[in-house]
Design a protein around this motif. Structure first.
Motif, PDB file in Angstrom:
ATOM      1  N   ARG A 198       0.821  -1.206   0.000  1.00 52.14           N
ATOM      2  CA  ARG A 198       0.000   0.000   0.000  1.00 52.14           C
ATOM      3  C   ARG A 198       0.855   1.255   0.000  1.00 52.14           C
ATOM      4  NH1 ARG A 198      -3.066   0.501   4.628  1.00 52.14           N
ATOM      5  NH2 ARG A 198      -1.993  -1.247   5.587  1.00 52.14           N
ATOM      6  N   LEU A 199       0.444   2.238  -0.779  1.00 55.16           N
ATOM      7  CA  LEU A 199       1.154   3.503  -0.886  1.00 55.16           C
ATOM      8  C   LEU A 199       1.168   4.250   0.446  1.00 55.16           C
ATOM      9  CD1 LEU A 199       2.514   4.795  -3.321  1.00 55.16           C
ATOM     10  CD2 LEU A 199       0.364   5.914  -3.894  1.00 55.16           C
ATOM     11  N   SER A 200       0.095   4.048   1.248  1.00 52.95           N
ATOM     12  CA  SER A 200      -0.042   4.822   2.483  1.00 52.95           C
ATOM     13  C   SER A 200       1.034   4.493   3.515  1.00 52.95           C
ATOM     14  CB  SER A 200      -1.425   4.587   3.088  1.00 52.95           C
ATOM     15  OG  SER A 200      -1.593   3.227   3.383  1.00 52.95           O
ATOM     16  N   THR A 201       1.711   3.339   3.392  1.00 54.02           N
ATOM     17  CA  THR A 201       2.721   2.965   4.394  1.00 54.02           C
ATOM     18  C   THR A 201       4.119   3.445   4.008  1.00 54.02           C
ATOM     19  OG1 THR A 201       2.997   0.811   3.360  1.00 54.02           O
ATOM     20  CG2 THR A 201       1.469   0.925   5.200  1.00 54.02           C
ATOM     21  N   VAL A 202       4.274   4.106   2.879  1.00 50.20           N
ATOM     22  CA  VAL A 202       5.614   4.491   2.428  1.00 50.20           C
ATOM     23  C   VAL A 202       5.714   5.987   2.149  1.00 50.20           C
ATOM     24  CG1 VAL A 202       6.219   2.206   1.565  1.00 50.20           C
ATOM     25  CG2 VAL A 202       5.082   3.796   0.037  1.00 50.20           C
ATOM     26  N   VAL A 203       4.991   6.754   2.969  1.00 56.72           N
ATOM     27  CA  VAL A 203       4.920   8.209   2.786  1.00 56.72           C
ATOM     28  C   VAL A 203       6.307   8.854   2.802  1.00 56.72           C
ATOM     29  CG1 VAL A 203       3.973  10.331   3.776  1.00 56.72           C
ATOM     30  CG2 VAL A 203       2.654   8.223   3.872  1.00 56.72           C
ATOM     31  N   ASN A 204       7.214   8.323   3.647  1.00 55.80           N
ATOM     32  CA  ASN A 204       8.509   8.982   3.835  1.00 55.80           C
ATOM     33  C   ASN A 204       9.600   8.541   2.867  1.00 55.80           C
ATOM     34  OD1 ASN A 204       7.540  10.491   5.993  1.00 55.80           O
ATOM     35  ND2 ASN A 204       7.872   8.779   7.416  1.00 55.80           N
ATOM     36  N   ALA A 205       9.295   7.651   1.934  1.00 56.17           N
ATOM     37  CA  ALA A 205      10.325   7.165   1.022  1.00 56.17           C
ATOM     38  C   ALA A 205      10.812   8.292   0.106  1.00 56.17           C
ATOM     39  CB  ALA A 205       9.779   6.015   0.179  1.00 56.17           C
ATOM     40  N   ASP A 206      12.115   8.278  -0.208  1.00 56.15           N
ATOM     41  CA  ASP A 206      12.661   9.278  -1.126  1.00 56.15           C
ATOM     42  C   ASP A 206      12.169   9.024  -2.545  1.00 56.15           C
ATOM     43  OD1 ASP A 206      14.550  10.780   0.675  1.00 56.15           O
ATOM     44  OD2 ASP A 206      15.246   8.723   1.000  1.00 56.15           O
ATOM     45  N   GLU A 207      11.984   7.745  -2.876  1.00 56.31           N
ATOM     46  CA  GLU A 207      11.411   7.412  -4.182  1.00 56.31           C
ATOM     47  C   GLU A 207      10.537   6.177  -4.027  1.00 56.31           C
ATOM     48  OE1 GLU A 207      12.591   7.074  -8.890  1.00 56.31           O
ATOM     49  OE2 GLU A 207      13.945   6.122  -7.463  1.00 56.31           O
ATOM     50  N   ILE A 208       9.437   6.160  -4.761  1.00 55.19           N
ATOM     51  CA  ILE A 208       8.536   5.012  -4.745  1.00 55.19           C
ATOM     52  C   ILE A 208       8.453   4.460  -6.161  1.00 55.19           C
ATOM     53  CG2 ILE A 208       6.172   4.223  -4.302  1.00 55.19           C
ATOM     54  CD1 ILE A 208       5.910   6.644  -2.363  1.00 55.19           C
ATOM     55  N   HIS A 222       5.686  10.286  -2.955  1.00 53.26           N
ATOM     56  CA  HIS A 222       4.332   9.963  -2.509  1.00 53.26           C
ATOM     57  C   HIS A 222       3.301  10.951  -3.055  1.00 53.26           C
ATOM     58  CE1 HIS A 222       1.064   9.532   0.522  1.00 53.26           C
ATOM     59  NE2 HIS A 222       1.327   8.257   0.289  1.00 53.26           N
ATOM     60  N   ALA A 223       3.602  12.255  -2.944  1.00 56.04           N
ATOM     61  CA  ALA A 223       2.656  13.271  -3.408  1.00 56.04           C
ATOM     62  C   ALA A 223       2.428  13.151  -4.924  1.00 56.04           C
ATOM     63  CB  ALA A 223       3.168  14.665  -3.049  1.00 56.04           C
ATOM     64  N   GLY A 224       3.521  12.927  -5.646  1.00 55.47           N
ATOM     65  CA  GLY A 224       3.439  12.823  -7.100  1.00 55.47           C
ATOM     66  C   GLY A 224       2.586  11.644  -7.537  1.00 55.47           C
ATOM     67  N   LEU A 225       2.778  10.503  -6.873  1.00 51.84           N
ATOM     68  CA  LEU A 225       2.020   9.310  -7.257  1.00 51.84           C
ATOM     69  C   LEU A 225       0.554   9.454  -6.887  1.00 51.84           C
ATOM     70  CD1 LEU A 225       4.524   6.446  -6.430  1.00 51.84           C
ATOM     71  CD2 LEU A 225       3.797   7.233  -8.670  1.00 51.84           C
ATOM     72  N   LEU A 226       0.283  10.125  -5.754  1.00 51.64           N
ATOM     73  CA  LEU A 226      -1.116  10.354  -5.382  1.00 51.64           C
ATOM     74  C   LEU A 226      -1.796  11.244  -6.416  1.00 51.64           C
ATOM     75  CD1 LEU A 226      -1.358  10.922  -1.523  1.00 51.64           C
ATOM     76  CD2 LEU A 226      -2.093   8.939  -2.877  1.00 51.64           C
ATOM     77  N   ALA A 227      -1.065  12.270  -6.868  1.00 53.19           N
ATOM     78  CA  ALA A 227      -1.618  13.186  -7.860  1.00 53.19           C
ATOM     79  C   ALA A 227      -1.875  12.454  -9.178  1.00 53.19           C
ATOM     80  CB  ALA A 227      -0.669  14.355  -8.080  1.00 53.19           C
ATOM     81  N   ALA A 228      -0.970  11.511  -9.508  1.00 55.97           N
ATOM     82  CA  ALA A 228      -1.116  10.755 -10.747  1.00 55.97           C
ATOM     83  C   ALA A 228      -2.267   9.743 -10.649  1.00 55.97           C
ATOM     84  CB  ALA A 228       0.190  10.049 -11.081  1.00 55.97           C
ATOM     85  N   GLY A 229      -2.729   9.514  -9.412  1.00 56.45           N
ATOM     86  CA  GLY A 229      -3.825   8.583  -9.206  1.00 56.45           C
ATOM     87  C   GLY A 229      -3.342   7.173  -9.301  1.00 56.45           C
TER      88      GLY A 229
END
Ligand code: ADP
Ligand code: ADP
Length: 229
Positions: A198-208, A222-229
């Motif tokens: 889940r994306l929600s558990t890796v908020v602090n990663a430098d890159e996902i 994290h913010a970028g991937l959330l925006a990309a949906g």
């Protein structure tokens, strides 16, 4: 800390079914990269290749520029700390389980690791403390308590590289948050590969990196991937 690099890594358990189909990414020294994706995407296979449990059939994996194909498996195990989804403890004392792999550690070091992992939350009330047996004929620990023992062991081992493979996914959400905080502290300053579904558990990663059927289909923060949906 060390750099970990995957270069066009390809792997199949069975030749007719490719699992990793050309994976390239780097974890810069001291940074955290998270691999997220659905079950079966090939995430755990990546960490098995990093430990040389299997060899890639194409491409290569480098630690500080050195192809790990030339590195002995015991050296890799010394350099890489692992917190798995379900920690299986030895049927021995809590102290034994923390010291495992670091038999030279002094009492002060063990106590400090235990303090940072907040082991004292469940051993402080016990008169025998670290000599308390766990497992089949000892104290039954909860999932979160076992993860704290694994975290204390990892702090004591102090590896330059850390692999967290779904380390909180078996826990309830309250315990998950607590263990996540402890893991974030251990990961600080270490080259860390986080595996999660889940994306929600890796908020602090430098890159996902989003892995799907053996291919990296998206990458970002994290913010970028959330925006990309
Ligand atoms: P994830 O960690 O993303 O859930 P895995 O890397 O564990 O995925 O597994 C990827 C795929 O490889 C799955 O389809 C799984 O069934 C298969 N697989 C995993 N281990 C083996 C194995 N030892 N032999 C054959 N297939 C395997
Ligand atoms: P030994 O090197 O004496 O065989 P182990 O391999 O059991 O000892 O444990 C040494 C370290 O190797 C552990 O602390 C852990 O970081 C790592 N390790 C052991 N087993 C695994 C595994 N299945 N997956 C990933 N890492 C492992």
């Amino acid at each position: 800390s060390a750099e970990v690099r995957f270069e066009d890594v390809r792997f199949a358990y069975n030749p007719d079914r490719p699992i990793l189909r050309g994976i390239s990414f780097a974890v810069p020294p001291g940074k955290t990269v998270a691999i997220v994706g659905p079950s079966g995407a090939g995430k755990s296979t990546l960490s098995r290749l990093l430990f040389r449990f299997y060899e890639p059939q194409g491409g290569r994996i480098l630690i500080d520029g050195q192809d790990i194909a030339a590195v002995r498996q015991d050296s890799l195990r010394a350099a890489i700390g692992m917190v798995p989804q379900d920690t299986v403890l030895f049927n021995d004392t809590i102290g034994y389980n923390i010291r495992y792999g670091r038999w030279d550690a002094g009492e002060a070091e063990v106590r400090e690791a235990a303090r940072l992992a907040q082991i004292d939350r469940f051993v402080s009330g016990l008169p025998e403390g670290y000599d308390t047996p766990v497992g089949e004929r000892g104290l039954k620990l909860s999932g979160g308590e076992k993860q704290r023992v694994a975290i204390a062991r990892t702090i004591l081992k102090s590896p330059p590289i850390l692999v967290l493979d779904e380390a909180t996914s078996a826990l309830d959400s309250f315990t998950e948050r607590e263990i996540q905080d402890a893991l974030d502290r251990v990961a600080r300053g270490r080259t860390t590969l986080v595996i999660a579904h889940r994306l929600s558990t890796v908020v602090n990663a430098d890159e996902i990196l989003v892995l799907d059927r053996g291919v990296i289909v998206e990458r970002g923060d994290h913010a970028g991937l959330l925006a990309a949906g």
